[in-house]
Design an enzyme around this catalytic site. Structure first.
Site, PDB file in Angstrom:
ATOM      1  CE  LYS A 126       0.989   4.158   8.325  1.00 11.75           C
ATOM      2  NZ  LYS A 126      -0.364   4.621   8.602  1.00 11.75           N
TER       3      LYS A 126
ATOM      4  CE1 TYR B 185      -3.356   2.879   0.831  1.00 14.74           C
ATOM      5  CE2 TYR B 185      -1.823   3.455   2.589  1.00 14.74           C
ATOM      6  CZ  TYR B 185      -2.902   3.768   1.795  1.00 14.74           C
ATOM      7  OH  TYR B 185      -3.535   4.978   1.947  1.00 14.74           O
TER       8      TYR B 185
ATOM      9  CG  ASP C 257       5.699   2.687   1.297  1.00 14.77           C
ATOM     10  OD1 ASP C 257       5.936   3.204   2.408  1.00 14.77           O
ATOM     11  OD2 ASP C 257       4.566   2.705   0.774  1.00 14.77           O
TER      12      ASP C 257
END
Length: 385
Positions: free
Chosen positions: A257, A147, A229
């Site tokens: 994050k 994702y 990622d």
């Protein structure tokens, strides 16, 4: 367990749904992800590893705001760092010196980072990396796994592709994690056209032996750029993310994050020659990229995460939970219905359907029981200090 009231949450959700889509700003934080009517929909405050909803119910929180909270909610050290910067200011007409300090710190802890550019969301960082790779190679095709956010280049290749031009969608192809042959086939199919391979380096139970090394070798052979990622994996499994853990260094990496214990900041980092393109025609620029409160929080968070034993502690928390779950599953002969998933720092349970019940039914029951026990979880869990 005790039946809690979530009346205030339910009332506010009805109002929210008239004012904002799904009643939330993040898809995975919306009511659709939780048992409707039973789960809280709004959180009032957090402290350490606990959250309180607007009905005053207290929860042990395993979601950690979907990953950003690495140290814990309302941490006094991080708060103080933010307040010290707040007294100087938030954002200025030119860069704050703290931006240089944080960039230097990132180059010290992230294996691929010779240079770094700060942005705000994971999507900003992955999209910046893809644009840099396309500019550098002069190619347009992207091979992706995992994702990678909300931008056209990625969502165009997913089921949620409404509103994305077909011309953009056709340039991205998804490949299956841990399946090297699938990636090789796509490279053959798009021979000489692939700008980059972008993947979440840790998915499910992690990479098979040699997988990441092989992805790197293949990508190099094909003259494409390798992007990790690390928006989820960065600062959670190790300070330098999956790249440090598996000793495989990509050309570029995206972080977000977990780097500032909840403050909004993300980064694209990597080889200088790739990032220097921002000085000559690759446009990656945001008004709030240099916002200093988040940078102060990031510096303090990294400082805390650098303390000896921190990652051993995070891994041990996950290992204890996983072994406890496996014992419960085995002693109740539930191996076919409940599976444990993930590496220790980002791990938990997944469900299979059984008979007339599909996995969502079982998941809903699980979540309901957890909430009755004062635990907030979406199955696969994060941990904080």
């Amino acid at each position: 367990g005790k039946k809690m009231s979530v009346d205030n949450s339910n009332m506010l959700l009805r109002k929210a749904l008239e004012l904002t889509p799904l009643g939330a700003q993040t898809f995975s934080k919306s009511y659709r992800y939780y048992c409707e009517g039973i789960s809280p929909s709004f959180i009032e405050r957090g402290d350490g590893c606990y959250l309180w909803d607007i009905d005053g119910n207290k929860y042990l929180d395993y979601v950690c705001a979907l990953g950003p909270v690495t140290i814990g909610y309302n941490d006094p050290r991080v708060n103080r760092a933010i307040m010290r910067q707040l007294e100087k200011g938030i954002v200025f007409s030119q860069p704050a010196p703290i931006s240089v300090e944080l960039a230097e710190r990132i180059t010290e802890v992230v294996p691929c980072a010779e240079m770094v550019r700060f942005v705000k969301n994971g999507s900003d960082a992955t999209s910046a990396a893809v644009r840099l790779a396309r500019a550098y190679t002069g190619r347009e095709v992207v091979l992706a796994s995992g994702y990678h956010g909300m931008q056209d280049w990625y969502v165009g290749a997913t089921a949620n592709n409404k509103g994305v031009p077909k011309a953009v969608s056709s340039l991205t192809r998804m490949f299956t994690y841990n399946d090297l042959a699938h990636l090789e086939n796509l490279f053959e199919q798009y021979s000489g056209e692939v700008a980059c391979v972008i993947l979440e380096p840790i998915q499910g139970d992690g990479p098979l032996e040699g997988y990441l090394e092989n992805v790197k070798r293949l990508t190099e052979q094909q003259g494409a750029i390798l992007i990790f990622d690390e928006v989820v994996s960065g600062f959670r499994y190790a300070l330098g993310g999956a790249s440090e853990l598996y000793k495989v260094v990509p050309d570029l990496a995206a972080f977000g994050k977990g780097m500032a214990n909840g403050m909004p900041i993300s980064a694209v980092a990597g080889r200088s020659e790739l990032l220097k393109q921002i000085e000559s025609g690759v446009f990656i620029s945001t008004t709030f990229g240099g916002e200093a409160l988040s940078m102060a929080a990031a510096l303090e968070t990294i400082k805390i995460l650098q303390e000896p034993g921190v990652y051993d502690h995070l891994w041990n928390l996950g290992k204890r939970m996983l072994s406890g779950l496996r014992n419960i599953i085995e002693s109740n002969n539930l191996q076919t219905v409940i599976l444990t998933s993930g590496l220790a720092p980002h791990s938990g349970v997944l469900f299979n359907g059984k008979g007339a019940l599909d996995y969502l039914d079982i998941n809903s029951l699980f979540q309901q029981e957890m909430i009755d026990s004062g635990i907030l979880t979406v199955g696969v869990n994060n941990f904080n200090l």
